[in-house]
Enzyme design. Sequence first.
Site, PDB file in Angstrom:
ATOM      1  N   GLY A  18     -24.683 -14.235  25.082  1.00 19.15           N
ATOM      2  CA  GLY A  18     -25.691 -13.525  24.303  1.00 19.15           C
ATOM      3  C   GLY A  18     -26.188 -14.332  23.122  1.00 19.15           C
ATOM      4  O   GLY A  18     -27.384 -14.322  22.799  1.00 19.15           O
ATOM      5  N   ASP A  19     -25.280 -15.024  22.461  1.00 21.17           N
ATOM      6  CA  ASP A  19     -25.667 -15.856  21.316  1.00 21.17           C
ATOM      7  C   ASP A  19     -26.631 -16.960  21.728  1.00 21.17           C
ATOM      8  O   ASP A  19     -27.658 -17.195  21.076  1.00 21.17           O
ATOM      9  CB  ASP A  19     -24.425 -16.485  20.680  1.00 21.17           C
ATOM     10  CG  ASP A  19     -23.675 -15.512  19.784  1.00 21.17           C
ATOM     11  OD1 ASP A  19     -24.314 -14.616  19.212  1.00 21.17           O
ATOM     12  OD2 ASP A  19     -22.450 -15.652  19.661  1.00 21.17           O
ATOM     13  N   THR A  20     -26.285 -17.670  22.786  1.00 19.69           N
ATOM     14  CA  THR A  20     -27.138 -18.789  23.199  1.00 19.69           C
ATOM     15  C   THR A  20     -28.478 -18.292  23.739  1.00 19.69           C
ATOM     16  O   THR A  20     -29.513 -18.937  23.526  1.00 19.69           O
ATOM     17  CB  THR A  20     -26.437 -19.671  24.236  1.00 19.69           C
ATOM     18  OG1 THR A  20     -25.936 -18.869  25.310  1.00 19.69           O
ATOM     19  CG2 THR A  20     -25.274 -20.415  23.612  1.00 19.69           C
TER      20      THR A  20
END
Length: 405
Positions: A176-178
């Site tokens: 999700g972060d990337t």
Amino acid sequence: MTDLTPLTDLPLGDLKVLELGQLIAGPYCGQVFADFGANVIKVEPPGRGDAMRQWGEADLETGEPLWWNVIARNKKSLTLDLRQPRGQDILRELAQQADVIIENFRPGTMERWGLGYETLSRYNPRLVMVRVTGFGQDGPYASRAGFASVCEAMGGLRYLSGYPDRPPVRVGISLGDTLAGLHGAMGALIALHQRERTGLGQVVDSAIFESVLAMMENLIPEYARAGKVRERSGSFLPKIAPSNAYPARDGRDVVIGANQDSVFRRLCEAMGQPTLADHPAYATHRARGEHQQAIDDLVAAWTREHDAQTVVDRLATAGVPAGLVFRAPDMLDDPHFQARDAIVKVPDRHGKPLPMQNVFPRLNDTPGRVRHVGPELGEHTDTILSDWLGLAPDTLDALRADHVI
């Protein structure tokens, strides 16, 4: 002195980017810009820096965490305490020269520091601000802390990950972060393109949960129009067959994707069972979906008779998508990875070659490149402040004594 000359041979070499984010989502956005030549200045708290400097496995020889070398590669480190008024003043001055600012604090934090977009854009109307958060800049959840694990769950990914008879699992990376970082970079490039028409920047609001939601294919319309709630299915997609991981004789798994009609026919021929492609239960995409387990059993019975590499080679010749399940050692040894330089060796801060993933996507005329690993904390502070703002050495000494830098 560190060279801050624009990298005009790289596609983003004329851009100045201030990265105020920390951990993964914001810094990954900055990594994308830096990989393609932008002058990315990573602003870190004096004394401790980004927490990512301590994350991940450590080098067996030096004891230094390794992840920082990747997520901070190609960037320059400036220490600046944004909680101090003088640090905020300096940031406002730097922002007047920047094209892009990346931040991933909770909504309202930048405004409390006097560094919100409304303030900064008064000094620099061309500024683009990328704001990466868990839940976005508005809405009832905006003020909540949002790590990737939580936002992946809210965006629908976690519910679908794993097997139906067990609780949901997470992918072994902070996906999700990337994704949010990647969407932030894409949004910034769109905003920069629009700036060429209007002369004005804007805000890019990249929420982790929405970045995950964007990847969820037809999840929403399937429910809204077909009444179907997707469930966990393990290693395959429901009604998509054959497409699964199949066991080989030597204990390895082979992933085969042969769900298209013509590809399924080629698979049947490679298996020595060409008439299967004309069987009423297997002849069409929908029919194969209804008989998914039966097809998987047939394919698995064939793969168990051969070593994994033999299966892959035979299917490659037949034009059927197939491959082994790779781990890091497999990637480093694989001839295709080597031929495409998918993994490059970059000298670490001690001069020792450090393998890491290359820059993607590839551009044939102006590709990005990994120029150096993540910098030491504050390595470029004096150079940046003297080059960008013309601060004298005695001023820098005073700022350092006051722990502003």
